[in-house]
Design a protein around this motif. Sequence first.
Motif, PDB file in Angstrom:
ATOM      1  N   HIS A  96      46.146  28.511  43.837  1.00 28.95           N
ATOM      2  CA  HIS A  96      45.357  29.494  44.542  1.00 28.95           C
ATOM      3  C   HIS A  96      46.213  30.645  44.908  1.00 28.95           C
ATOM      4  O   HIS A  96      47.026  30.654  45.718  1.00 28.95           O
ATOM      5  CB  HIS A  96      44.678  28.647  45.809  1.00 28.95           C
ATOM      6  CG  HIS A  96      43.815  27.566  45.194  1.00 28.95           C
ATOM      7  ND1 HIS A  96      42.632  27.724  45.075  1.00 28.95           N
ATOM      8  CD2 HIS A  96      44.057  26.083  45.187  1.00 28.95           C
ATOM      9  CE1 HIS A  96      41.930  26.553  44.718  1.00 28.95           C
ATOM     10  NE2 HIS A  96      42.991  25.521  44.880  1.00 28.95           N
ATOM     11  N   VAL A 141      37.653  30.727  35.037  1.00 32.60           N
ATOM     12  CA  VAL A 141      38.519  29.870  35.739  1.00 32.60           C
ATOM     13  C   VAL A 141      38.880  29.873  37.167  1.00 32.60           C
ATOM     14  O   VAL A 141      38.924  28.890  37.748  1.00 32.60           O
ATOM     15  CB  VAL A 141      39.782  29.181  35.108  1.00 32.60           C
ATOM     16  CG1 VAL A 141      39.691  29.043  33.532  1.00 32.60           C
ATOM     17  CG2 VAL A 141      40.759  30.512  35.169  1.00 32.60           C
ATOM     18  N   SER A 142      38.646  31.158  37.550  1.00 37.55           N
ATOM     19  CA  SER A 142      38.762  31.468  39.087  1.00 37.55           C
ATOM     20  C   SER A 142      37.669  30.676  39.730  1.00 37.55           C
ATOM     21  O   SER A 142      37.934  30.249  41.015  1.00 37.55           O
ATOM     22  CB  SER A 142      38.880  32.832  39.588  1.00 37.55           C
ATOM     23  OG  SER A 142      40.172  33.179  39.040  1.00 37.55           O
ATOM     24  N   ALA A 202      43.729  30.818  40.079  1.00 43.69           N
ATOM     25  CA  ALA A 202      42.348  31.127  40.676  1.00 43.69           C
ATOM     26  C   ALA A 202      42.725  32.400  41.491  1.00 43.69           C
ATOM     27  O   ALA A 202      43.464  32.303  42.514  1.00 43.69           O
ATOM     28  CB  ALA A 202      41.941  29.995  41.417  1.00 43.69           C
ATOM     29  N   PRO A 236      38.271  26.272  38.623  1.00 42.06           N
ATOM     30  CA  PRO A 236      39.481  25.783  38.317  1.00 42.06           C
ATOM     31  C   PRO A 236      39.727  24.351  37.941  1.00 42.06           C
ATOM     32  O   PRO A 236      40.251  23.967  37.022  1.00 42.06           O
ATOM     33  CB  PRO A 236      40.282  26.179  39.591  1.00 42.06           C
ATOM     34  CG  PRO A 236      39.355  26.204  40.765  1.00 42.06           C
ATOM     35  CD  PRO A 236      37.960  26.672  40.102  1.00 42.06           C
ATOM     36  N   ASP A 237      39.035  23.438  38.454  1.00 36.96           N
ATOM     37  CA  ASP A 237      38.854  22.038  38.178  1.00 36.96           C
ATOM     38  C   ASP A 237      38.441  21.874  37.050  1.00 36.96           C
ATOM     39  O   ASP A 237      39.187  20.754  36.141  1.00 36.96           O
ATOM     40  CB  ASP A 237      38.227  21.159  39.288  1.00 36.96           C
ATOM     41  CG  ASP A 237      38.613  21.418  40.683  1.00 36.96           C
ATOM     42  OD1 ASP A 237      39.808  20.789  40.905  1.00 36.96           O
ATOM     43  OD2 ASP A 237      37.954  21.692  41.504  1.00 36.96           O
ATOM     44  N   VAL A 264      46.290  26.379  36.288  1.00 40.82           N
ATOM     45  CA  VAL A 264      45.083  27.173  36.387  1.00 40.82           C
ATOM     46  C   VAL A 264      45.471  28.153  37.527  1.00 40.82           C
ATOM     47  O   VAL A 264      45.619  27.671  38.931  1.00 40.82           O
ATOM     48  CB  VAL A 264      43.977  26.581  36.603  1.00 40.82           C
ATOM     49  CG1 VAL A 264      42.632  27.459  36.534  1.00 40.82           C
ATOM     50  CG2 VAL A 264      43.750  25.104  35.550  1.00 40.82           C
ATOM     51  N   LEU A 304      41.439  22.607  34.587  1.00 36.18           N
ATOM     52  CA  LEU A 304      42.479  21.478  34.548  1.00 36.18           C
ATOM     53  C   LEU A 304      42.050  20.182  33.968  1.00 36.18           C
ATOM     54  O   LEU A 304      42.811  19.673  33.127  1.00 36.18           O
ATOM     55  CB  LEU A 304      42.924  21.547  36.033  1.00 36.18           C
ATOM     56  CG  LEU A 304      44.104  20.664  36.261  1.00 36.18           C
ATOM     57  CD1 LEU A 304      45.225  21.582  36.240  1.00 36.18           C
ATOM     58  CD2 LEU A 304      44.242  20.276  37.774  1.00 36.18           C
ATOM     59  N   ILE A 352      46.508  23.350  40.018  1.00 40.42           N
ATOM     60  CA  ILE A 352      45.802  24.540  40.119  1.00 40.42           C
ATOM     61  C   ILE A 352      46.580  25.424  41.269  1.00 40.42           C
ATOM     62  O   ILE A 352      47.140  25.149  42.322  1.00 40.42           O
ATOM     63  CB  ILE A 352      44.491  24.311  40.927  1.00 40.42           C
ATOM     64  CG1 ILE A 352      43.649  23.621  40.059  1.00 40.42           C
ATOM     65  CG2 ILE A 352      43.787  25.509  41.619  1.00 40.42           C
ATOM     66  CD1 ILE A 352      42.341  23.118  40.617  1.00 40.42           C
TER      67      ILE A 352
END
Length: 444
Positions: free
Chosen positions: A155, A117-118, A134, A121-122, A132, A125, A153
């Motif tokens: 980051h 998912v890193s 990342a 990520p979209d 999520v 979600l 998300i």
Amino acid sequence: MRIIFVNVCSPFLLNDKGAPPLGVLQLAAIVRERGLAEVAVWDMTGDASLAEQFGSDCQTFISRGNFNLPAWLLERPDETILALTSTSSQYHSACNVLLAAKRCVPGMRVIIGGSHVSALPDEALHDGFHAVFAGEADDALPQWLRDGCPYGIVHCMAPRGLDRLPFPARDLVNVQSYCSNMTMGEGLSSTLMHSRGCSFACKYCVRTLGDAARLVRVRSVESALREADHLSMRYGIYRFVAVDDIWGIKRPWVERFCEVFGQSRFQFRVNCRANTIHFDLLPAMKRAGIDCISFGFESGDERVLHAISKNNVALNTKAVRACHDAGIFVKAYLIFGFAEDDGASVEATCRWIEEARPDSAQVAWLIPLPGTPIYQQAMAGGWTPAYHQLYHNGKDRRGGMSRLPWHSDETAKYYEVLCEWLEAFYARPQPAVQCPNALSATEA
């Protein structure tokens, strides 16, 4: 509030008790140390029934009414967060955990991090996860909790000072259940990490995590010794697999490691690159307990190595021989299925194995992972990933194989030839995996 960190099952493996989940245990230790929430771990590994439910059709199990989550998981759903981490091959199981939580425990928030998912990520979600993460979430997760657990998300900025982090909360899992599964010889063994990050740009490896995650960051040798001492005193563990991306790039750190651990009784297996290893320090590394070095040599064909931005054959041979001169066992990891792979690359790799003679060799079928140049190349060519049907270390009839846009009708046959040659050369089979939903090479 409480957070239940989930070590997702890996139904594609014959034994998913290979190593304790250091990532989630590290995060659990951080949250617990800072008093932000109650913490627990739901370890789904080692349970065949869980692997069947979450690795196949979770919806069917729920509809039949014979699907059960642990009773303690159902308590205080509005105050509970499920925190998952997932590789690409585990993501199908992670999504099934999400489905089960939404159906059986309405109101519970489910969040996810990890390598898959890193990079995407979209997608995570969109699949329904509440948040999520990342990147490396050591600092981001505590801040997210303080901010009220917002949707979306996150980051993450990767931590630079690793010594300030607590040791992974291994007390939250049955550590001993993992300790005999690492082929480290007699006695208990486990994993630990001395550094994070990799500054190289291999074509098949992730490049999209950004910020400090691409930088090599090391713990102090003294911190590493304290953790090893803790594990030996509490669990009787003296043999370790260091799961660093690349171990020992920085020479002063290696020199200090050899000085400190040269007086200890620990033994280590570490991952290195032929172009970063300090050849003159190998005897001292051996005295410090490094019995085995694993190298991602990938191929014995110069064409392939050049195309994927790896070392050359001569340097790889030098690394094997230097390790042998120091009395260190060499494990060679290979990958087959690059665009340059064909019958000639099989022959070149076999010749190199015969000449260099690493002590063991294991070949993996190439499966593109999100965030890698090869993934982009495969997607552009029309490839559709289905990670629940694929396993990167599998073999036809023992795991998933995927036909990539650049493969010919002969590619899978060449791979089989290489696997069979290695089995004959080392007089033992290549590692088997379990992947009941795997597609064959012709079906993929």
